[in-house]
Every structure is written in structure tokens, then in C-alpha cells.
Design an enzyme around this catalytic site. Structure first.
Site, short mmCIF file in Angstrom:
data_model
loop_
_atom_site.label_atom_id
_atom_site.label_comp_id
_atom_site.label_asym_id
_atom_site.label_seq_id
_atom_site.Cartn_x
_atom_site.Cartn_y
_atom_site.Cartn_z
N LYS A 118 6.68 13.14 -11.37
CA LYS A 118 8.11 13.32 -11.62
C LYS A 118 8.68 14.53 -10.88
CE LYS A 118 8.30 9.84 -14.48
NZ LYS A 118 7.07 9.13 -14.14
N GLU A 202 14.11 19.96 -17.38
CA GLU A 202 15.40 19.50 -16.90
C GLU A 202 16.47 19.81 -17.93
OE1 GLU A 202 14.71 15.65 -13.95
OE2 GLU A 202 15.16 15.31 -16.07
N HIS A 237 12.90 8.85 -27.09
CA HIS A 237 13.00 8.64 -25.64
C HIS A 237 12.41 7.31 -25.20
CE1 HIS A 237 14.06 12.83 -25.76
NE2 HIS A 237 12.87 13.13 -26.24
N ARG A 294 7.09 -0.36 -10.84
CA ARG A 294 6.48 -1.53 -11.47
C ARG A 294 7.58 -2.40 -12.06
NH1 ARG A 294 7.59 -0.03 -16.57
NH2 ARG A 294 7.32 2.14 -17.19
#
Length: 649
Positions: A118, A202, A237, A294
């Protein structure tokens, strides 16, 4: 151009069955793999061949690359489809397929490597002109580095596993005081789920929407998008409701999303199916979150608005063919919506559930059902708790939503805790119905987490009608409850609902329960009862569990009603302590025997279905003894900690 003749599916459950379906349509032979716990599941039966990979734990079966490659070689499979999860975004697995001369149905190892990290993905997108959130993604950052960086990023912020996905290894932190504990938990969860405890930070947008774009690219330089999806309704999440297209966007914004996603795919020379995920702020700005290299769980909603088979597209691209369609040929029709049916208890913090599906009937007549299980199968606690997806399409968003509500009402499922009643509440919620979406919808609407209440009296009345219908016949002994003195009908039925004994008395066209008496009108068919009792009513599906027990399914929730029950009292567990709320593995003891704790203090953490669950003291008290140690596997209901509440609390 390579032709795929036999495909091994390196996955399980609903996605394995989904891939098998397309392969059978195309005449491609299939090979299923399974763990010992999954030996009897439908995907094993439906494939042309099946290979056991090993014991139930995924690290000993589905995640062992050498075993999967060996299974492909032994069965003569010339291609492997990884599905989602497990090895689908594993660079080493993609490389192992290439080294073995087996087609990997997915992108090349470099793309997986870049987007699977990430931090690297953030950096690449920033240099490619795709907007990213403020954050901190320095490689090899220590805990101290992250603590310092958190102050610069600002709160609230999100701790995110670098190798993460599916909501695992993620924590929202609202202030500096909570950062260290959240960081430790995120690292531990990431290490357990991905074998990698690196994290990045973030800025967290409290009212953002989660909008993602389905992209496809081939080996001939072509890249397209198949429109966007909104996946804002989430818990921990993890997505639970997805829809396409994203509601409330103008065409210019839709085009901007699509163009940015294609730009991201081209930046890494992508191939195959991928999803570029964005956070969409209330100011109309959007920011790159991550790219999943994917097929996504929610791909059916894209299939239903485009009419395309995305698995067929994947197989074509993997075989070296160009994309089936150019961008201008891809059309969008109507609206589609999907719910994820999980084995979990929303009213108990979404704790995972496992066990035998003792009664199951899917609503195939009103929805597309992508399910990993059928009646009589067992949901195992070693894997992700999703058991099925229900998907509906309509000319409008509201039509798709209403069809999905109908599908949940037609679902018959008992034997485990599940989230169908919760999904039913969300779909009926005014904010959701009005398209007022963001990733904190469930926090804004806490009432959605409250259990759906159905009056026991109504359940008893409905059951009495079904039992009475079943007991009519030519024998006079079958109709004694309906004896009619002087031509008047009278019936009395004793039932048990949720441990409560209820007597239903019916006379002519009215019924009484306790002190309430009101007119009763009931209509029935072979599967459904509609009941009106005074100014209240009930609509339910029903099924016989045994001669004396009826299952009533109300808005997706199973309720058992027993005829002429035993009057024995149920045994209650009065042990003072922490009881395991689900089966799992102990991963942390936060205090020691003899310690005193305050309300809210963490005491013990267990992991179930790849997610951590921390049990905290609800009142001040003293921990007397631990009955378990880190690494122990425990069953639901196990006494974990002996605890005594402080006397003056």
C-alpha cells in the site's frame, strides 16, 4: 495464444463455485482444492476433480504454494484462478505459476507487488498524477517514527496495513492517547493475517464515501473501465452492501473516476481484472486508496449493470486474447445492489459465528445468489465469515433495493448467528434509501445495530395458525382443539417463544393472549403466513423443524416456536468471568492475575476468522485467574478469565 483447457481454482466457497459456473459454460474442465474441514462443501462436489490440500488452518492448506502448484501438475491443469483472498495477491504465487509453466489468471507479479504494498502504491499513484490523501508511508518506519508522524498527519487518522486488505490491520485513531494501543493491535492483526506487520498512516475522512472502479487491461495495450461501484456501507472497514452505479454522481464525475482508474492501471502496465478504490469527499474531491489486483467480492453488481461475465473476461485475457470490448462498446443499464451475508452477530459487535446450517433455503426465485454453502453444510471458524451474496437488479436504485428487501424476507436460514436482519434494517433505513451514504453510516445510525424486535405474542399467534392447519384431518382426535360447543369455534394452544410460555385462545374470529383480545385474520400458503391481530401484524415464512417446533422467518431472522413445551427451566451460567463470545485463538493477555482494572480496560484478545476481538472490563474489578494462555484455541462459551467486580462499583 494459449487455450485454457483445465483450470484449477485456488480458493473455496462461493467464489470457487462462481468460477466453476463460467468454466462449465465454456467447456473448461475444473479442479477444486479443499481443506479437510471443507471436504463436503458444494465447490468440491461441483468441480470435475478435487484435491485435498491439508488440515483446516489456511496456513497448512490454502496458503501453501507448493501444495497448490503440485495439485495443478498432478491433475494436468494448465491454468490457476486464485479467486480473491488467500493467494490471489501473492507475488510469490504468481511467480511460482509462471515458473511451473501454468497460466496465472491475474496480473503479472510486478503489478501485484507494487499494488499489494500500500505504501509503494501510494507513492506510484502520486507520481502518476492520481490524487492521494495526506499521510506517512516511509519504508521500515519504527513505532517511534509512526508516533511522531501521527502528529504531522493529524487526527483523526487511519492506521493501515501495508500488505492489507479486507479491513484487516486497520484502525481509526481519533487522538494521540489512543495511538499506541491501536498501532500495536494493527501490527499484530496484520502480522497474523498477512505475515507482515508494516503499516502506513493516512488522514481519515469521517464523512467520505468509498467509490471504486472496475478496470480491465490486456496484453495488447488496451485498458478500459466498467463503471464505478459504491461500497460505503461498511463495518470494521469491511464492505457489507455494494451497488452500481454509485448513486448521486453526475456524468462528469463518473468519467473522472473512470479515467483516473484507467490511468492507474496503465501506470503499472496492468493485465486482467482490477479495482481501483477511492475515497470521495463531501467537497467532490476524490483520493486514491488502493488497487486490488484481483476479482472483487462485489463484481456481480458490475456484471448485472453491464451484462458482462467478468470471469469470462479474465479467462480470455489470461489466454492472451484482447479485451472482449472497447470502452465505447461497454454499456450501463439500470441499477444493481448486493448484500454480503455473514456468519456473525451484529447485535454483539459483529462477533463471528460458526456451526451447522440446520435449515437453509436460498431465495433464488427473487435474487441472484452466489453462495458457498447449502443446507446441512457447516460454517467453519477458520475462514472468512461470508457465506453468501444476494444480488438484485432493477431499472432504478429503489427498484433494486426493494427487490433485495424481498430477497432477504424470502431467505430461510437457521443454525448460526447471521446478519440478514441487520441488512434488512439497513436497506429499509431512510438515510440509505435516500442515498445519504458515507463510510460511517452505521455510526451515524446506531439504531441499525439494535436487534429487530418481533412481539412474542405475534409469533405465538402465527405458529398456532400453522400448527392448527397441519393438525386438521379426518380423524376426530386431530381436531379436538377446534371443538365447537353450540357451533362456536374455540381453540387453545400452549406455545413457548424465547423461553416464555404463551397461551393462545381463539374463539370464532378473534384471539386473546394474556389480557389482550382482538380480531384475528390469517392467510397462508405453503410457505408464508400473513397475520393481522387488531392493529398489529406479521408476515413470515415458515418451516417445520420437527413435529413440535416451527421455524418462523421474519425479515431474515429465524425464530423457533415450540408446541406444548416442557415446563423445565433452562440452566443458567452464573460464573463470574469473561466467556469466549466465539471460537478462536487467544492472541494477547493485557493484564496479569491479581491486577485490578477499570471499566473499559482491555483484558484479553482473541482472533476469530482473521479478525481480532478485544474483551474489556465493563465494570471495575479484579482479575483472579486466567484459564487460557496465548496461543490456546477456545470454543464459544469457554470461561477465559475469572473476574470479580469491585464491591463498591
Amino acid at each position: 495464444m494459449a487455450q485454457i483447457k483445465k483450470l484449477l481454482i485456488a480458493n473455496r466457497g462461493e467464489i470457487a463455485r462462481r468460477i466453476i459456473r463460467t468454466c462449465h459454460q465454456q467447456g473448461i474442465a475444473t479442479v477444486a482444492v479443499y481443506s479437510e474441514a471443507d471436504a463436503t462443501l458444494p465447490h468440491v462436489r461441483e468441480a470435475d476433480q478435487a484435491v485435498c490440500l491439508g488440515p483446516a488452518p489456511a496456513r497448512e492448506s490454502y496458503l501453501v504454494i507448493d501444495k497448490v502448484i503440485a495439485a495443478a501438475k498432478d491433475t494436468g491443469a494448465d491454468a490457476i484462478h486464485p479467486g480473491y483472498g488467500f493467494l490471489s495477491e501473492n507475488t510469490a504465487f504468481a511467480a511460482a505459476c509462471e515458473n511451473a509453466g501454468i497460466i496465472f489468471v491475474g496480473p503479472n507479479a510486478r503489478a501485484i507487488d507494487v499494488m499489494g504494498d500500500k505504501a509503494a502504491a501510494r507513492q506510484l499513484m502520486a507520481t502518476s498524477g492520481v490524487p492521494v490523501l495526506p499521510g506517512f508511508d516511509e519504508e521500515g518506519a519504527s513505532d517511534d517514527d509512526l508516533v511522531r508522524a501521527s502528529e504531522q498527519v493529524g487526527f483523526p487518522l487511519l492506521i493501515k496495513a501495508v500488505a492489507g486488505g479486507g479491513g484487516k490491520g486497520m484502525r481509526v485513531v481519533n487522538n494521540a492517547g489512543d495511538f499506541s494501543e491501536a498501532l500495536a493491535a494493527a501490527r499484530r492483526e496484520a502480522r497474523g493475517a498477512f505475515g507482515d506487520d508494516r503499516v502506513l498512516l493516512e488522514r481519515y475522512l469521517p464523512t467520505a464515501r468509498h467509490v471504486e472502479v472496475q478496470v480491465f487491461a490486456d496484453n495488447h495495450g488496451n485498458a478500459v473501465h466498467l463503471f464505478e461501484r459504491d461500497c460505503s456501507v461498511q463495518r470494521r472497514h469491511q464492505k457489507i452492501i455494494e451497488e452500481a452505479p454509485a448513486p448521486g454522481l453526475d456524468e462528469a464525475t463518473r468519467d473522472a473516476f473512470g479515467n483516473a482508474a484507467v490511468q492507474a492501471a496503465k501506470a503499472i502496465d496492468y493485465r486482467g481484472a482490477g479495482t481501483v478504490e477511492f475515497l470521495y469527499g463531501p467537497d467532490g474531491q476524490f483520493y486514491f486508496m488502493e488497487m486490488n489486483t484481483r476479482l472483487q467480492v462485489e463484481h456481480p453488481v458490475t456484471e448485472m449493470i453491464t451484462g458482462e461475465d467478468l470471469v469470462a473476461w479474465q479467462l480470455a485475457v489470461a489466454a492472451g486474447e484482447p479485451l472482449p470490448k472497447a470502452q465505447h462498446q461497454i454499456e450501463r443499464h439500470g441499477h444493481a445492489m448486493e448484500v454480503r451475508l455473514y456468519a456473525e452477530n451484529p447485535e454483539q459487535g459483529f462477533l463471528p459465528s460458526s456451526g451447522l446450517l440446520s435449515h437453509l433455503r436460498w431465495p433464488h426465485e427473487v435474487a441472484r445468489v452466489d453462495a458457498g454453502y447449502e443446507n446441512g453444510d457447516r460454517v467453519d471458524d477458520h475462514y472468512d465469515p461470508m457465506i453468501a451474496k444476494l444480488i438484485c437488479h432493477g431499472a432504478s436504485r429503489n427498484e433494486a433495493r426493494q427487490k433485495l428487501i424481498t430477497a432477504l424476507e424470502a431467505l430461510e436460514l437457521s443454525g448460526i448467528h447471521h446478519n440478514a436482519p441487520f441488512l434488512h434494517r439497513v436497506l429499509n433505513d431512510a438515510a440509505f434509501a435516500g442515498g445519504e451514504l458515507d463510510t460511517r453510516l452505521l455510526e451515524h445510525r446506531p439504531q441499525l445495530l439494535e436487534a429487530t424486535q418481533t412481539a412474542p405474542e405475534l409469533l405465538a399467534l402465527a405458529a398456532s395458525q400453522v400448527f392448527a392447519t397441519d393438525n386438521t384431518g379426518d380423524s376426530p382426535w386431530q381436531s379436538l382443539q377446534g371443538w365447537r360447543p353450540l357451533g362456536r369455534r374455540f381453540r387453545q394452544t400452549l406455545l413457548q417463544v424465547d423461553g416464555e410460555l404463551i397461551t393462545v385462545r381463539e374463539q370464532d374470529d378473534s384471539a386473546s393472549v394474556g389480557d389482550k383480545q382482538a380480531p384475528l385474520v390469517a392467510t397462508m400458503d405453503a410457505q408464508t403466513i400473513n397475520l393481522h391481530w387488531g392493529n398489529t401484524g406479521l408476515r413470515a415464512r415458515y418451516a417445520r423443524n420437527d413435529d413440535n417446533t416451527l421455524l418462523l422467518f421474519v425479515a431474515g431472522q429465524a425464530r423457533a416456536v415450540t408446541l406444548n413445551p416442557s415446563r423445565e427451566s433452562a440452566r443458567h451460567d452464573d460464573e463470574a468471568g469473561f466467556i469466549a463470545p466465539m471460537s478462536g485463538t487467544i492472541v494477547a493477555l493485557h493484564v496479569s492475575a491479581g491486577d485490578t482494572v477499570a471499566a473499559g480496560d482491555a483484558v484479553i484478545t482473541l482472533e476469530a476468522m482473521k479478525m481480532e476481538h478485544t474483551l474489556r472490563a465493563t465494570v471495575p474489578g479484579t482479575v483472579h485467574d486466567f484459564h487460557v494462555a496465548v496461543g490456546d484455541s477456545v470454543s464459544e462459551g469457554t470461561l477465559l478469565v475469572e473476574f470479580e467486580e469491585t464491591a463498591d462499583a
